[in-house]
Motif scaffolding. Structure first.
Motif, mmCIF file in Angstrom:
data_model
loop_
_atom_site.group_PDB
_atom_site.id
_atom_site.type_symbol
_atom_site.label_atom_id
_atom_site.label_comp_id
_atom_site.label_asym_id
_atom_site.label_seq_id
_atom_site.Cartn_x
_atom_site.Cartn_y
_atom_site.Cartn_z
ATOM 1 N N TYR A 227 -5.630 36.545 -16.418
ATOM 2 C CA TYR A 227 -5.617 36.349 -17.866
ATOM 3 C C TYR A 227 -6.085 34.934 -18.211
ATOM 4 O O TYR A 227 -6.918 34.731 -19.101
ATOM 5 C CB TYR A 227 -4.219 36.599 -18.425
ATOM 6 N N ALA A 228 -5.554 33.950 -17.504
ATOM 7 C CA ALA A 228 -5.880 32.557 -17.797
ATOM 8 C C ALA A 228 -7.360 32.253 -17.562
ATOM 9 O O ALA A 228 -7.939 31.391 -18.234
ATOM 10 C CB ALA A 228 -5.016 31.630 -16.945
ATOM 11 N N GLU A 229 -7.990 32.961 -16.631
ATOM 12 C CA GLU A 229 -9.405 32.721 -16.321
ATOM 13 C C GLU A 229 -10.337 33.546 -17.204
ATOM 14 O O GLU A 229 -11.546 33.547 -17.001
ATOM 15 C CB GLU A 229 -9.682 33.026 -14.845
ATOM 16 N N GLY A 230 -9.766 34.260 -18.167
ATOM 17 C CA GLY A 230 -10.598 34.991 -19.118
ATOM 18 C C GLY A 230 -10.819 36.446 -18.795
ATOM 19 O O GLY A 230 -11.697 37.087 -19.394
ATOM 20 N N GLY A 231 -10.052 36.989 -17.839
ATOM 21 C CA GLY A 231 -10.208 38.395 -17.483
ATOM 22 C C GLY A 231 -10.017 39.301 -18.682
ATOM 23 O O GLY A 231 -9.036 39.185 -19.414
ATOM 24 N N ALA A 232 -10.963 40.219 -18.890
ATOM 25 C CA ALA A 232 -10.947 41.047 -20.094
ATOM 26 C C ALA A 232 -10.206 42.361 -19.916
ATOM 27 O O ALA A 232 -9.782 42.965 -20.905
ATOM 28 C CB ALA A 232 -12.368 41.336 -20.555
ATOM 29 N N GLY A 233 -10.053 42.845 -18.673
ATOM 30 C CA GLY A 233 -9.441 44.152 -18.513
ATOM 31 C C GLY A 233 -8.899 44.384 -17.122
ATOM 32 O O GLY A 233 -9.264 43.694 -16.154
ATOM 33 N N VAL A 234 -8.000 45.365 -17.038
ATOM 34 C CA VAL A 234 -7.421 45.778 -15.755
ATOM 35 C C VAL A 234 -7.413 47.296 -15.691
ATOM 36 O O VAL A 234 -7.362 47.987 -16.716
ATOM 37 C CB VAL A 234 -5.982 45.248 -15.561
ATOM 38 N N THR A 235 -7.472 47.813 -14.477
ATOM 39 C CA THR A 235 -7.263 49.236 -14.232
ATOM 40 C C THR A 235 -6.098 49.382 -13.265
ATOM 41 O O THR A 235 -5.682 48.412 -12.615
ATOM 42 C CB THR A 235 -8.509 49.904 -13.630
ATOM 43 N N PHE A 236 -5.577 50.588 -13.178
ATOM 44 C CA PHE A 236 -4.469 50.880 -12.280
ATOM 45 C C PHE A 236 -4.955 51.826 -11.196
ATOM 46 O O PHE A 236 -5.643 52.813 -11.480
ATOM 47 C CB PHE A 236 -3.310 51.516 -13.043
ATOM 48 N N GLY A 237 -4.586 51.526 -9.948
ATOM 49 C CA GLY A 237 -5.013 52.378 -8.842
ATOM 50 C C GLY A 237 -3.944 52.491 -7.788
ATOM 51 O O GLY A 237 -3.446 51.480 -7.282
ATOM 52 N N SER A 238 -3.575 53.711 -7.442
ATOM 53 C CA SER A 238 -2.570 53.925 -6.404
ATOM 54 C C SER A 238 -3.162 53.820 -5.010
ATOM 55 O O SER A 238 -2.438 53.625 -4.040
ATOM 56 C CB SER A 238 -1.928 55.301 -6.572
ATOM 57 N N ASP A 239 -4.500 53.978 -4.909
ATOM 58 C CA ASP A 239 -5.153 54.026 -3.597
ATOM 59 C C ASP A 239 -4.591 55.184 -2.774
ATOM 60 O O ASP A 239 -4.497 55.101 -1.546
ATOM 61 C CB ASP A 239 -4.974 52.703 -2.853
ATOM 62 N N ALA A 240 -4.204 56.257 -3.459
ATOM 63 C CA ALA A 240 -3.597 57.403 -2.787
ATOM 64 C C ALA A 240 -4.596 58.077 -1.855
ATOM 65 O O ALA A 240 -5.718 58.387 -2.261
ATOM 66 C CB ALA A 240 -3.094 58.401 -3.825
ATOM 67 N N HIS A 241 -4.160 58.309 -0.619
ATOM 68 C CA HIS A 241 -4.953 59.066 0.344
ATOM 69 C C HIS A 241 -4.347 60.445 0.592
ATOM 70 O O HIS A 241 -4.824 61.186 1.453
ATOM 71 C CB HIS A 241 -5.076 58.295 1.662
ATOM 72 N N GLU A 242 -3.308 60.767 -0.161
ATOM 73 C CA GLU A 242 -2.710 62.086 -0.163
ATOM 74 C C GLU A 242 -2.042 62.290 -1.514
ATOM 75 O O GLU A 242 -1.718 61.328 -2.227
ATOM 76 C CB GLU A 242 -1.698 62.246 0.972
ATOM 77 N N ALA A 243 -1.831 63.541 -1.883
ATOM 78 C CA ALA A 243 -1.412 63.861 -3.243
ATOM 79 C C ALA A 243 -0.111 63.183 -3.638
ATOM 80 O O ALA A 243 0.034 62.707 -4.773
ATOM 81 C CB ALA A 243 -1.286 65.376 -3.389
ATOM 82 N N GLY A 244 0.841 63.115 -2.736
ATOM 83 C CA GLY A 244 2.154 62.589 -3.077
ATOM 84 C C GLY A 244 2.170 61.130 -3.455
ATOM 85 O O GLY A 244 3.147 60.655 -4.053
ATOM 86 N N ALA A 245 1.119 60.394 -3.127
ATOM 87 C CA ALA A 245 1.081 58.956 -3.429
ATOM 88 C C ALA A 245 0.444 58.665 -4.781
ATOM 89 O O ALA A 245 0.383 57.500 -5.193
ATOM 90 C CB ALA A 245 0.327 58.208 -2.331
ATOM 91 N N LEU A 246 0.001 59.676 -5.486
ATOM 92 C CA LEU A 246 -0.638 59.471 -6.780
ATOM 93 C C LEU A 246 0.291 58.717 -7.734
ATOM 94 O O LEU A 246 1.479 59.037 -7.847
ATOM 95 C CB LEU A 246 -1.005 60.820 -7.384
ATOM 96 N N ALA A 247 -0.241 57.710 -8.410
ATOM 97 C CA ALA A 247 0.472 56.956 -9.454
ATOM 98 C C ALA A 247 1.742 56.281 -8.964
ATOM 99 O O ALA A 247 2.601 55.937 -9.772
ATOM 100 C CB ALA A 247 0.790 57.877 -10.640
ATOM 101 N N ARG A 248 1.865 56.044 -7.676
ATOM 102 C CA ARG A 248 3.057 55.373 -7.164
ATOM 103 C C ARG A 248 3.129 53.962 -7.746
ATOM 104 O O ARG A 248 2.123 53.253 -7.852
ATOM 105 C CB ARG A 248 3.030 55.298 -5.644
ATOM 106 N N GLY A 249 4.324 53.557 -8.144
ATOM 107 C CA GLY A 249 4.538 52.218 -8.652
ATOM 108 C C GLY A 249 3.926 51.925 -10.003
ATOM 109 O O GLY A 249 3.880 50.763 -10.435
ATOM 110 N N PHE A 250 3.494 52.950 -10.729
ATOM 111 C CA PHE A 250 2.781 52.687 -11.979
ATOM 112 C C PHE A 250 3.705 52.157 -13.084
ATOM 113 O O PHE A 250 3.278 51.353 -13.911
ATOM 114 C CB PHE A 250 2.053 53.949 -12.456
ATOM 115 N N ALA A 251 4.942 52.626 -13.127
ATOM 116 C CA ALA A 251 5.838 52.152 -14.178
ATOM 117 C C ALA A 251 6.033 50.642 -14.079
ATOM 118 O O ALA A 251 5.967 49.920 -15.083
ATOM 119 C CB ALA A 251 7.181 52.869 -14.094
ATOM 120 N N GLU A 252 6.231 50.155 -12.867
ATOM 121 C CA GLU A 252 6.401 48.716 -12.655
ATOM 122 C C GLU A 252 5.098 47.969 -12.945
ATOM 123 O O GLU A 252 5.111 46.882 -13.543
ATOM 124 C CB GLU A 252 6.847 48.441 -11.221
ATOM 125 N N ALA A 253 3.961 48.550 -12.533
ATOM 126 C CA ALA A 253 2.674 47.892 -12.763
ATOM 127 C C ALA A 253 2.357 47.797 -14.254
ATOM 128 O O ALA A 253 1.817 46.788 -14.724
ATOM 129 C CB ALA A 253 1.569 48.654 -12.038
#
Length: 286
Positions: A227-253
């Motif tokens: 943010y301080a360096e002027g970053g305009a946007g972020v995306t969220f990625g679980s890097d899931a390599h199997e279905a069960g890992a989808l969206a892991r940790g998203f609430a905290e992120a």
């Protein structure tokens, strides 16, 4: 509502041994994830495999003379699977994507791949470094170099990637080497603040988005620097390599992203954008 998961792997990623595009879409519908992007691997760097390294049996066919050469992305199979899932899950936004490793080393191969398909999203990252035996996966670099040197060199190579290749939309897992940080040694992002900020500044100048990868939660400190360096946007990625890992940790992120000044974009699958309506608290940004 959870944000889109914009870094997901399926069976078309050579390293996703338990990946399934259809099962991942089913899980997304169950979780209420509004959109996801299948960013399967396009890896072009051969890796030196040290003697005695244990590999999954499925990977052994890719090894010749101690060199693992990742197979090419089966683009036809990937796209056919994508269309099948779009037909089966019409209420889910399913986007095409690709994760390109070390693109600045393989410009011709990358150009051919991107000319063959119109991906909705291109994410890129450094996955390879010099190890004791040659080029290899980042985790192996810790066997040859002090831990701090690995992170310094990883960030330097990521900066070179940003400067030499402009064809990506999102920088994936800037903190990738932290996944393999030696046990028992605490990781302090502040030790590498100058290098992180230099990379983030270049990324912001190029108009790219930064990924909040939740496989190992991104440090809020790094996001504040973004943010301080002027970053305009972020995306969220679980890097899931199997279905069960989808969206892991998203609430905290999501909570961290909001605290650091980012808000949902115009669509559920858009990057979250910098909130310019009111200044952030000093303790959040600095």
């Amino acid at each position: 509502m959870l944000p889109a998961d914009n870094h997901v792997h399926s069976q078309w990623s050579w390293d996703a041994l338990h990946g399934s595009m259809e099962a991942t879409c089913e899980h997304a519908a169950e979780l209420g994830v509004p959109a996801l992007t299948f960013t399967d691997h396009a890896d072009f760097t051969p890796w030196t495999i040290p003697a005695g390294t244990e590999l999954p049996s499925e990977w052994r066919t890719f090894v010749r003379g101690g060199i693992l050469t990742p197979p090419a992305l089966d683009l036809d199979g990937y796209l056919q699977s994508l269309e099948h899932c779009r037909e089966r899950f019409p209420g889910l936004r399913i986007r095409s994507g690709v994760e390109i490793s070390d693109p600045h080393w393989h410009l011709d191969s990358v150009q051919k791949l991107l000319a063959a398909a119109e991906f909705d999203l291109v994410i890129s990252a450094v996955h390879s470094m010099t190890t004791g035996g040659g080029l290899g996966e980042v985790a192996l670099a810790y066997d040859a170099c002090p831990a701090a040197e690995v992170v310094h060199e990883y960030l330097a190579e990521t900066l070179r990637m940003i400067e030499q290749y402009d064809g990506f939309d999102v920088l994936a897992h800037l903190d990738y080497p932290i996944r393999y940080w030696p046990n028992g040694e605490p990781f302090d992002a502040g030790v590498f603040e100058e290098e992180f900020r230099t990379v983030l500044r270049a990324l912001a100048a190029g108009g790219k988005a930064l990924e909040i990868n939740t496989k190992v939660p991104l440090s809020a400190q790094i996001l504040r620097w973004w943010y301080a360096e002027g970053g305009a946007g972020v995306t969220f990625g679980s890097d899931a390599h199997e279905a069960g890992a989808l969206a892991r940790g998203f609430a905290e992120a999501v909570a961290i992203a909001e605290d650091c000044g980012f808000r949902p974009g115009p669509t559920p699958w858009s990057p979250w954008v910098r909130d310019l309506r009111e200044p952030l608290r000093a303790e959040v940004c600095e």
